[in-house]
Design a protein around this motif. Structure first.
Motif, PDB file in Angstrom:
ATOM      1  N   VAL A 161       0.838  -1.201   0.000  1.00 51.43           N
ATOM      2  CA  VAL A 161       0.000   0.000   0.000  1.00 51.43           C
ATOM      3  C   VAL A 161       0.873   1.251   0.000  1.00 51.43           C
ATOM      4  CG1 VAL A 161      -1.676   1.334   1.343  1.00 51.43           C
ATOM      5  CG2 VAL A 161      -1.975  -1.124   1.079  1.00 51.43           C
ATOM      6  N   ILE A 162       1.930   1.245   0.812  1.00 50.13           N
ATOM      7  CA  ILE A 162       2.854   2.388   0.843  1.00 50.13           C
ATOM      8  C   ILE A 162       3.518   2.563  -0.518  1.00 50.13           C
ATOM      9  CG2 ILE A 162       5.019   3.251   1.815  1.00 50.13           C
ATOM     10  CD1 ILE A 162       4.226   1.943   4.458  1.00 50.13           C
ATOM     11  N   MET A 163       3.956   1.455  -1.102  1.00 49.80           N
ATOM     12  CA  MET A 163       4.653   1.523  -2.385  1.00 49.80           C
ATOM     13  C   MET A 163       3.718   2.006  -3.494  1.00 49.80           C
ATOM     14  SD  MET A 163       7.095  -1.371  -4.029  1.00 49.80           S
ATOM     15  CE  MET A 163       5.803  -2.568  -4.260  1.00 49.80           C
ATOM     16  N   GLU A 164       2.475   1.554  -3.445  1.00 53.04           N
ATOM     17  CA  GLU A 164       1.509   1.916  -4.476  1.00 53.04           C
ATOM     18  C   GLU A 164       1.208   3.411  -4.457  1.00 53.04           C
ATOM     19  OE1 GLU A 164      -2.776   0.753  -4.095  1.00 53.04           O
ATOM     20  OE2 GLU A 164      -2.228  -0.605  -5.719  1.00 53.04           O
ATOM     21  N   GLN A 165       1.128   3.992  -3.252  1.00 54.35           N
ATOM     22  CA  GLN A 165       0.735   5.390  -3.137  1.00 54.35           C
ATOM     23  C   GLN A 165       1.908   6.356  -3.017  1.00 54.35           C
ATOM     24  OE1 GLN A 165      -2.468   6.235  -0.400  1.00 54.35           O
ATOM     25  NE2 GLN A 165      -3.252   4.148  -0.522  1.00 54.35           N
ATOM     26  N   MET A 166       3.098   5.808  -2.695  1.00 57.04           N
ATOM     27  CA  MET A 166       4.203   6.711  -2.398  1.00 57.04           C
ATOM     28  C   MET A 166       5.474   6.393  -3.169  1.00 57.04           C
ATOM     29  SD  MET A 166       5.713   7.542   1.330  1.00 57.04           S
ATOM     30  CE  MET A 166       7.265   8.401   1.516  1.00 57.04           C
ATOM     31  N   PHE A 167       5.833   5.127  -3.241  1.00 54.76           N
ATOM     32  CA  PHE A 167       7.033   4.714  -3.972  1.00 54.76           C
ATOM     33  C   PHE A 167       6.595   3.880  -5.177  1.00 54.76           C
ATOM     34  CE2 PHE A 167       8.557   4.836   0.508  1.00 54.76           C
ATOM     35  CZ  PHE A 167       9.454   5.878   0.379  1.00 54.76           C
ATOM     36  N   PRO A 168       6.071   4.502  -6.223  1.00 51.03           N
ATOM     37  CA  PRO A 168       5.539   3.718  -7.345  1.00 51.03           C
ATOM     38  C   PRO A 168       6.603   2.846  -7.993  1.00 51.03           C
ATOM     39  CG  PRO A 168       5.752   6.034  -7.924  1.00 51.03           C
ATOM     40  CD  PRO A 168       5.991   5.946  -6.458  1.00 51.03           C
ATOM     41  N   ARG A 169       6.134   1.748  -8.585  1.00 50.53           N
ATOM     42  CA  ARG A 169       7.067   0.809  -9.217  1.00 50.53           C
ATOM     43  C   ARG A 169       7.842   1.453 -10.360  1.00 50.53           C
ATOM     44  NH1 ARG A 169       5.895  -4.405  -7.555  1.00 50.53           N
ATOM     45  NH2 ARG A 169       3.903  -4.654  -6.506  1.00 50.53           N
ATOM     46  N   ILE A 180      12.952  -0.985   2.875  1.00 50.42           N
ATOM     47  CA  ILE A 180      13.934  -0.499   3.849  1.00 50.42           C
ATOM     48  C   ILE A 180      13.278   0.429   4.862  1.00 50.42           C
ATOM     49  CG2 ILE A 180      15.967   0.980   4.119  1.00 50.42           C
ATOM     50  CD1 ILE A 180      16.948  -0.134   1.416  1.00 50.42           C
ATOM     51  N   VAL A 181      12.430   1.339   4.377  1.00 51.72           N
ATOM     52  CA  VAL A 181      11.776   2.296   5.271  1.00 51.72           C
ATOM     53  C   VAL A 181      10.909   1.568   6.290  1.00 51.72           C
ATOM     54  CG1 VAL A 181       9.986   4.073   5.376  1.00 51.72           C
ATOM     55  CG2 VAL A 181      11.847   4.284   3.727  1.00 51.72           C
ATOM     56  N   LEU A 182      10.079   0.628   5.838  1.00 54.56           N
ATOM     57  CA  LEU A 182       9.168  -0.053   6.750  1.00 54.56           C
ATOM     58  C   LEU A 182       9.927  -0.928   7.750  1.00 54.56           C
ATOM     59  CD1 LEU A 182       6.252  -0.427   7.509  1.00 54.56           C
ATOM     60  CD2 LEU A 182       6.055  -2.245   5.809  1.00 54.56           C
ATOM     61  N   LEU A 264       4.088  10.215   4.050  1.00 55.06           N
ATOM     62  CA  LEU A 264       4.109   9.175   5.078  1.00 55.06           C
ATOM     63  C   LEU A 264       4.609   9.772   6.384  1.00 55.06           C
ATOM     64  CD1 LEU A 264       3.758   6.156   5.779  1.00 55.06           C
ATOM     65  CD2 LEU A 264       6.152   5.817   5.141  1.00 55.06           C
ATOM     66  N   LEU A 265       3.790   9.648   7.424  1.00 53.97           N
ATOM     67  CA  LEU A 265       4.148  10.184   8.734  1.00 53.97           C
ATOM     68  C   LEU A 265       4.230   9.032   9.728  1.00 53.97           C
ATOM     69  CD1 LEU A 265       4.617  12.943  10.175  1.00 53.97           C
ATOM     70  CD2 LEU A 265       2.234  12.818  10.914  1.00 53.97           C
ATOM     71  N   ALA A 266       5.379   8.910  10.394  1.00 50.42           N
ATOM     72  CA  ALA A 266       5.583   7.869  11.403  1.00 50.42           C
ATOM     73  C   ALA A 266       5.622   8.520  12.777  1.00 50.42           C
ATOM     74  CB  ALA A 266       6.882   7.113  11.131  1.00 50.42           C
ATOM     75  N   SER A 267       4.640   8.182  13.616  1.00 52.55           N
ATOM     76  CA  SER A 267       4.563   8.761  14.963  1.00 52.55           C
ATOM     77  C   SER A 267       4.900   7.681  15.981  1.00 52.55           C
ATOM     78  CB  SER A 267       3.152   9.309  15.223  1.00 52.55           C
ATOM     79  OG  SER A 267       2.809  10.286  14.266  1.00 52.55           O
ATOM     80  N   LEU A 277      -0.713   7.693   6.040  1.00 52.73           N
ATOM     81  CA  LEU A 277      -0.340   7.780   4.629  1.00 52.73           C
ATOM     82  C   LEU A 277      -1.288   8.741   3.920  1.00 52.73           C
ATOM     83  CD1 LEU A 277       1.496   6.675   2.368  1.00 52.73           C
ATOM     84  CD2 LEU A 277      -0.182   4.847   2.026  1.00 52.73           C
ATOM     85  N   ASN A 278      -0.726   9.826   3.387  1.00 53.36           N
ATOM     86  CA  ASN A 278      -1.532  10.850   2.707  1.00 53.36           C
ATOM     87  C   ASN A 278      -2.701  11.313   3.576  1.00 53.36           C
ATOM     88  OD1 ASN A 278       0.088  10.825   0.382  1.00 53.36           O
ATOM     89  ND2 ASN A 278      -1.008   9.046  -0.420  1.00 53.36           N
ATOM     90  N   LYS A 279      -2.385  11.594   4.843  1.00 55.20           N
ATOM     91  CA  LYS A 279      -3.316  12.134   5.842  1.00 55.20           C
ATOM     92  C   LYS A 279      -4.371  11.130   6.306  1.00 55.20           C
ATOM     93  CE  LYS A 279      -2.842  16.875   4.103  1.00 55.20           C
ATOM     94  NZ  LYS A 279      -3.554  18.085   3.622  1.00 55.20           N
ATOM     95  N   VAL A 280      -4.265   9.872   5.868  1.00 58.62           N
ATOM     96  CA  VAL A 280      -5.218   8.837   6.282  1.00 58.62           C
ATOM     97  C   VAL A 280      -4.499   7.856   7.208  1.00 58.62           C
ATOM     98  CG1 VAL A 280      -6.706   6.945   5.520  1.00 58.62           C
ATOM     99  CG2 VAL A 280      -6.523   9.032   4.142  1.00 58.62           C
ATOM    100  N   PRO A 281      -5.027   7.595   8.423  1.00 58.40           N
ATOM    101  CA  PRO A 281      -4.389   6.618   9.312  1.00 58.40           C
ATOM    102  C   PRO A 281      -4.269   5.266   8.613  1.00 58.40           C
ATOM    103  CG  PRO A 281      -6.107   7.828  10.471  1.00 58.40           C
ATOM    104  CD  PRO A 281      -6.241   8.180   9.024  1.00 58.40           C
ATOM    105  N   LEU A 282      -3.069   4.688   8.613  1.00 60.18           N
ATOM    106  CA  LEU A 282      -2.821   3.440   7.894  1.00 60.18           C
ATOM    107  C   LEU A 282      -2.851   2.239   8.831  1.00 60.18           C
ATOM    108  CD1 LEU A 282      -2.073   2.035   5.223  1.00 60.18           C
ATOM    109  CD2 LEU A 282       0.335   2.484   5.762  1.00 60.18           C
ATOM    110  N   CYS A 283      -1.981   2.222   9.835  1.00 59.54           N
ATOM    111  CA  CYS A 283      -1.935   1.088  10.760  1.00 59.54           C
ATOM    112  C   CYS A 283      -1.099   1.453  11.969  1.00 59.54           C
ATOM    113  CB  CYS A 283      -1.361  -0.154  10.074  1.00 59.54           C
ATOM    114  SG  CYS A 283       0.395  -0.010   9.659  1.00 59.54           S
TER     115      CYS A 283
END
Length: 471
Positions: A161-169, A180-182, A264-267, A277-283
């Protein structure tokens, strides 16, 4: 027979993985065709009865002009066709047709959650992978795939999901960046330093040169995000006003929170990691375990109870707010409890338990005390008219009835029995693994999720036309 066993193993793995991820029992079902020869009728695999109440909706879909099988002949598929028909608010459906799967129509219970539905898409797509193998290869491959779905797929789902919306193929190194980030974020959150987890905020951008952030306080030399100790020390310098900034796999500096908005915001909060992810809570990630961000559980007094619905509006609001906070605490901390919500004459109830000499007013200051008392074996007795805690560790009794579920255990059944003989009382049961049940007059007034019982593999599956016409 082998195809049926493969579908069963994969579906069980999907249910188990989703149940752990959402923190509540989740059922799945599949309508499918694995052969061009079955283009005119499909097999239905639903061992938990998930689809029974949706038969009219499913029938209407297949009769509609929008139905995928009518639009695309299975033997003439040139590219993947994927669609998501909206059949119900609490049932997620994903259809895929391709040369690999022919026709798959997956169904998953959709719980109230702040996490995006794109996560469900990825769960289902991972479930399909073991079923792409030819029948001769499916035995070992399917068992491995089913086990991975149950135990380890959450990482892959979130990464995709992160790759699809942020790090496209299409972006060079996109897949490696997301991985690596995750992995690094999990390690930073998991490893404790000086006895506690770290706290702070990290804003992450992709390496797209046209969308780089302006960093308020850049580092002279970027630090790799997998240098965990360095990153943890940097996080201690962040606060409500500042956040750490990373571009793909490198920490590049600090910025005011209001000055940049990252994809992507990591708290981090003492070892618990929340991803947005893009202002939507992911997990959320805690101790290496991925969880969806759950919507708060809500007691609906007017629609779920009779005796409590007679309370005045102000009292209803206070009772709802307090019970909702307690149930949310119990579900988050994974302890079971039973609440006796008494709208009658609590002082005259004859209960075997620890009665308080002076009832305790329930408010923000006593919530922790109340939740701790709920952890003691036995029920907690509450006067809802005054919102007072009257007693705890109460033993419940009553005669057995025809509607009992003996497999649910002592807490569940004793609550139902006591409810059957008691007027002006709502009995609310929270099970350790999440389900919430409300009893009134011995009957189930509301059930917040059900258990999944799915041990039987059906080797002979009904065809769609036969299933739709069955009662």
């Amino acid at each position: 027979m082998q195809r049926s066993l493969s579908v069963h193993i994969v579906k069980q793995g999907l249910q188990s993985g989703l149940t752990k991820f959402f923190g509540r029992a989740t059922r799945a079902a599949l309508i499918y065709s694995s052969d061009v020869a079955e283009a005119n009728d499909f097999s239905v695999y639903d061992t938990t009865g998930l689809l029974e109440k949706y038969k009219p909706d499913i029938s209407a879909y297949f009769q509609s002009a929008d139905a995928v099988p009518r639009q695309t002949k299975i033997d003439k598929i040139s590219e993947t066709v994927r669609t998501r028909p909206r059949l119900s608010n609490d049932l997620y459906c994903l259809i895929e047709q391709s040369n690999d799967v022919f026709f798959h129509m997956w169904f998953v219970e959709q719980h109230q959650s702040e996490s995006p539905v794109s996560l469900l898409d990825q769960w289902i797509l991972f479930a399909q992978l073991p079923l792409l193998r030819p029948d001769g290869e499916m035995n070992i491959g399917t068992q491995i795939g089913g086990g991975r779905l149950a135990e380890h797929a959450a990482f892959d789902v979130v990464r995709e999901v992160i790759m699809e919306q942020m790090f496209p193929r299409t972006l060079a190194g996109g897949q490696a960046d997301a991985e690596i980030v995750l992995e690094s974020l999990m390690e930073i959150a998991t490893v404790k330093e000086e006895g506690s987890g770290c706290s702070g905020t990290l804003a992450i951008f992709d390496r797209n040169p046209t969308g780089q952030p302006k960093v308020d306080y850049p580092l002279k030399t970027p630090v790799a995000i997998d240098k965990f100790k360095h990153v943890r020390k940097f996080l201690t310098a962040t606060s409500d006003d500042y956040q750490l900034v990373a571009i793909a796999g490198n920490i590049v500096g600090f910025s005011h929170r209001k000055s940049i908005k990252s994809p992507l915001l990591a708290s981090f909060d003492r070892g618990k990691l929340t991803l947005t992810l893009n202002k939507v809570p992911l997990c959320q990630i805690s101790n290496g375990t991925f969880k969806a961000i759950e919507s708060k559980w809500t007691l609906d007094i007017n629609n779920q109870t009779k005796s409590l619905s007679r309370l005045d509006a102000a009292t209803k609001l206070r009772v709802q707010e307090f019970v909702n906070k307690l149930v949310t605490t119990a579900r988050n901390e994974h302890f079971g409890c039973t609440l006796l919500l008494d709208s009658g004459e609590p002082c005259k109830r004859r209960l075997s338990g620890q009665k308080l000499e002076t009832p305790v007013a329930l408010n923000e200051g006593t919530l922790k005390l109340f939740s701790d008392m709920c952890k003691v074996d036995g029920a907690v007795h509450i006067d809802v008219n005054k919102l007072h805690l009257c007693a705890f560790a109460c033993l419940l009794d009553g005669e057995s009835g025809d509607t009992e579920e003996l497999s649910r255990g002592a807490r569940f059944n004793s609550a139902q029995r006591y409810s059957r003989k008691t007027e002006d009382m709502v009995v609310l049961v929270v099970s350790e693994d999440g389900p919430v049940t409300i009893f009134e007059g011995g009957e189930t007034a509301a059930v917040i999720e059900k258990y999944v019982r799915d041990h039987e593999c059906k080797h002979s599956q009904p065809k769609l036309s036969e299933w739709l016409n069955s009662k």
